[in-house]
Design a protein around this motif. Structure first.
Motif, mmCIF file in Angstrom:
data_model
loop_
_atom_site.group_PDB
_atom_site.id
_atom_site.type_symbol
_atom_site.label_atom_id
_atom_site.label_comp_id
_atom_site.label_asym_id
_atom_site.label_seq_id
_atom_site.Cartn_x
_atom_site.Cartn_y
_atom_site.Cartn_z
ATOM 1 N N TYR A 291 -1.475 2.029 -7.429
ATOM 2 C CA TYR A 291 -0.252 1.549 -6.813
ATOM 3 C C TYR A 291 0.545 0.691 -7.787
ATOM 4 C CZ TYR A 291 2.710 -0.912 -3.429
ATOM 5 O OH TYR A 291 3.786 -1.463 -2.756
ATOM 6 N N LYS B 99 -0.101 0.093 6.894
ATOM 7 C CA LYS B 99 0.424 -1.286 6.835
ATOM 8 C C LYS B 99 1.508 -1.553 7.874
ATOM 9 C CE LYS B 99 3.479 -0.097 2.951
ATOM 10 N NZ LYS B 99 3.190 1.374 3.019
ATOM 11 N N ASP C 161 -5.396 0.313 2.329
ATOM 12 C CA ASP C 161 -5.637 1.703 1.920
ATOM 13 C C ASP C 161 -6.553 2.357 2.954
ATOM 14 O OD1 ASP C 161 -5.375 3.884 -0.039
ATOM 15 O OD2 ASP C 161 -7.514 3.582 -0.380
ATOM 16 N N GLY C 162 -6.151 3.534 3.414
ATOM 17 C CA GLY C 162 -6.977 4.246 4.379
ATOM 18 C C GLY C 162 -7.198 3.494 5.670
ATOM 19 N N ALA D 217 -7.368 2.211 -5.853
ATOM 20 C CA ALA D 217 -6.092 2.463 -5.163
ATOM 21 C C ALA D 217 -5.067 1.399 -5.527
ATOM 22 C CB ALA D 217 -6.308 2.499 -3.651
ATOM 23 N N THR D 218 -5.498 0.154 -5.620
ATOM 24 C CA THR D 218 -4.588 -0.925 -6.008
ATOM 25 C C THR D 218 -4.095 -0.716 -7.427
ATOM 26 O OG1 THR D 218 -6.006 -2.368 -4.664
ATOM 27 C CG2 THR D 218 -4.292 -3.429 -5.978
ATOM 28 N N GLN E 87 -9.665 -2.664 -6.956
ATOM 29 C CA GLN E 87 -9.812 -1.357 -6.325
ATOM 30 C C GLN E 87 -8.981 -0.288 -7.053
ATOM 31 O OE1 GLN E 87 -11.922 -0.680 -3.825
ATOM 32 N NE2 GLN E 87 -12.585 -2.836 -3.925
ATOM 33 N N GLY F 46 0.846 -1.192 0.000
ATOM 34 C CA GLY F 46 0.000 0.000 0.000
ATOM 35 C C GLY F 46 0.877 1.236 0.000
ATOM 36 N N PHE F 47 0.249 2.383 -0.258
ATOM 37 C CA PHE F 47 0.988 3.640 -0.279
ATOM 38 C C PHE F 47 1.472 4.009 1.126
ATOM 39 C CE2 PHE F 47 -1.761 4.083 -4.062
ATOM 40 C CZ PHE F 47 -0.792 4.371 -5.009
ATOM 41 N N CYS G 50 -0.612 4.404 4.732
ATOM 42 C CA CYS G 50 -1.900 3.703 4.636
ATOM 43 C C CYS G 50 -2.209 2.869 5.870
ATOM 44 C CB CYS G 50 -1.941 2.821 3.391
ATOM 45 S SG CYS G 50 -0.848 1.376 3.484
#
Length: 241
Positions: A235, A40, A210-211, A231-232, A229, A34-35, A38
């Motif tokens: 990424y 993780k 994410d988030g 976001a994915t 998704q 993830g960014f 996020c």
């Protein structure tokens, strides 16, 4: 082995984990991606209690991490952690760094701990440096020592927080090769990483965060080829490009 149920974690007004639900069975190799920001790494650190959850339920190795009766020393002795910045003790030799946990926490004899430490250093191909100090090693060598140190405690679970982020590409490749060797031994492994190519053939499952939530998970190949998704998708476009 590891079970998150609606886990939430905040720092003041900043919500970092926002209802995480995730189950990791024994022996599974999971990549958290993830960014930045996020959640993780916080998720990873909650597993061994380096961060405490705010609400929800987290069970690791059959232990509820919020239980007042939890023996933290015993609990953490079963979970290995490899950090971005190695965290070796500069005043101890390579061998002494690997021996320290078994001697101090598990009360092993120095002879027994030294024998296993040397075997682990051989396993990660760094035994020739056993008598050296961390500042005499390259970054890749330090990270291999850090992995051996985690394995010396004979953990059930190995956590890795972006273990190659501080390394240049050649050093990253040598460390990833060691991690792949360790993963093949059947240990439960949870790794925060951006190394897509490595994840595609090492991990059993890719979990995208994410988030502060798990928004997508599945086999690495399935997610990389057909992300659902947005976001994915962003990424993968960024890190594959």
């Amino acid at each position: 082995m590891i079970q998150f149920e609606d886990v939430r974690k905040s720092y003041g007004d900043l919500t970092v984990l926002n209802g995480v639900n995730l189950i990791i069975p024994k022996g599974e190799k999971v990549a958290l991606m993830g960014f930045s920001g996020c959640g993780k790494t916080t998720l990873l650190r909650c597993i061994n209690g380096l961060e405490h959850i705010g609400s929800g339920k987290l069970v690791v190795n059959g232990e509820d991490v919020q239980s007042p009766a939890l023996n933290w020393n015993r609990f953490r002795s079963r979970i290995g952690m490899v950090f971005q910045q190695f965290n070796l003790f500069p005043h101890l030799t390579v061998l002494e760094n690997v021996m320290l946990g078994p001697v101090k926490v598990k009360q092993e004899s120095r002879e027994q701990a030294a024998e296993r430490a040397y075997q682990l250093l051989k396993q990660v191909d760094i035994s020739a440096k056993a008598a050296m100090y961390p500042d005499q090693l390259s970054g890749g060598q330090k990270q291999r020592v850090a992995i051996a140190r985690s394995l010396a405690m004979q953990p059930d679970i190995l956590l890795l927080d972006e273990p190659t982020s501080a390394l240049d590409p050649p050093m990253s490749r040598e460390v990833l090769a060691v991690i792949e060797q360790v993963a093949a031994q059947g240990m439960t492994l949870v790794m925060v990483t951006h190394e897509l190519r490595f994840v595609s053939h090492m991990a059993d499952r890719l979990v995208f965060v994410d988030g502060g939530q798990v928004v997508e998970q599945g086999s690495p190949r399935a997610i990389m080829n057909h992300p659902v998704q947005p976001a994915t998708q962003r990424y993968l476009e960024l890190f594959e490009g």
